[in-house]
Design an enzyme around this catalytic site. Structure first.
Site, mmCIF file in Angstrom:
data_model
loop_
_atom_site.group_PDB
_atom_site.id
_atom_site.type_symbol
_atom_site.label_atom_id
_atom_site.label_comp_id
_atom_site.label_asym_id
_atom_site.label_seq_id
_atom_site.Cartn_x
_atom_site.Cartn_y
_atom_site.Cartn_z
ATOM 1 N N SER A 75 0.845 -1.194 0.000
ATOM 2 C CA SER A 75 0.000 0.000 0.000
ATOM 3 C C SER A 75 0.877 1.238 0.000
ATOM 4 O O SER A 75 1.975 1.235 0.564
ATOM 5 C CB SER A 75 -0.920 -0.003 1.224
ATOM 6 O OG SER A 75 -1.852 1.055 1.160
ATOM 7 N N ASP A 76 0.376 2.281 -0.641
ATOM 8 C CA ASP A 76 1.083 3.550 -0.641
ATOM 9 C C ASP A 76 0.058 4.666 -0.780
ATOM 10 O O ASP A 76 -1.037 4.440 -1.300
ATOM 11 C CB ASP A 76 2.093 3.630 -1.781
ATOM 12 C CG ASP A 76 3.097 4.744 -1.556
ATOM 13 O OD1 ASP A 76 4.034 4.530 -0.764
ATOM 14 O OD2 ASP A 76 2.920 5.825 -2.128
ATOM 15 N N GLN A 77 0.402 5.836 -0.325
ATOM 16 C CA GLN A 77 -0.548 6.949 -0.360
ATOM 17 C C GLN A 77 0.151 8.239 -0.759
ATOM 18 O O GLN A 77 1.274 8.503 -0.321
ATOM 19 C CB GLN A 77 -1.194 7.134 1.010
ATOM 20 C CG GLN A 77 -2.255 8.215 1.049
ATOM 21 C CD GLN A 77 -2.847 8.353 2.440
ATOM 22 O OE1 GLN A 77 -2.199 8.849 3.345
ATOM 23 N NE2 GLN A 77 -4.061 7.888 2.597
#
Length: 199
Positions: A75-77
């Protein structure tokens, strides 16, 4: 809690984020955590949605290389204001500048999510958008917030799961956990598609 899922696979979170770890624990599945060790440099003119999807998948693939029978979550944001990607501020001065700029405006957060089966190579990737509309903030409000929470390693310079909620006028999106960094509603569906029943 057992070390593996009922079918013998391991569930691994490719992240060092304590916030993502806390979120994944809500699903009450056994999981391990491994650091992905990836280069998170943005490509020239790379759109926010492409960047976050690419990084989420890269993180999952980096960990999957070391595992033979695992479901790996990456996951990355990133945050975006007026088409410009806003990163983690890193220090007080940059955080204050980010919040001054965001005051009274909307910032869109894009959370990339990848679920990769290391045995089959099956890969599911999605990007979840979430809009944050900030209140009109005075310099004193920004300083008071930053002194108390010190969110210098958070995209957008706030922790929505903490005092940062006081900065907002409203939140707009399908999954509030995506704002913290791991969209559990979408992840539940992805896990089920990979043969893991959460309920």
């Amino acid at each position: 809690m057992p070390e593996t899922l009922p079918d013998g696979r391991r569930l691994i979170l490719a992240s060092t984020s304590p916030f993502r770890r806390e979120l994944l624990a809500r699903l009450e599945l056994p999981f391990a955590v491994q650091a992905p060790d990836t280069d998170e440099t943005r490509q020239p003119d790379e759109p926010a949605t492409t960047l976050t999807a690419r990084l989420a998948e890269m993180k999952a693939r980096a960990v999957a290389q070391r595992e033979t029978a695992a479901l790996v979550i990456g996951s990355d944001q990133v945050a975006e204001l007026d088409g410009e990607v806003i990163g983690k501020p890193g220090d007080h001065l940059r955080a204050a500048a980010q919040l001054r700029r965001a005051a009274g405006r909307a910032v869109t957060f894009y959370t990339g999510l990848c679920l990769l089966d290391s045995a089959s190579g099956q890969c599911q990737v999605v990007v979840e958008p979430f809009r944050v509309v900030f209140r009109t903030l005075t310099a004193a409000m920004i300083e008071a917030y930053l002194r108390r929470e010190r969110p210098y390693q958070c995209a957008g310079s706030f922790k929505s799961e903490g005092l940062g909620i006081a900065l907002f006028e409203r939140l707009e999106g399908d999954d509030p956990t995506s704002l913290v960094g791991l969209p559990l509603i979408r992840l539940t569906r992805m896990l089920e598609a990979a043969g893991v029943a959460v309920l």
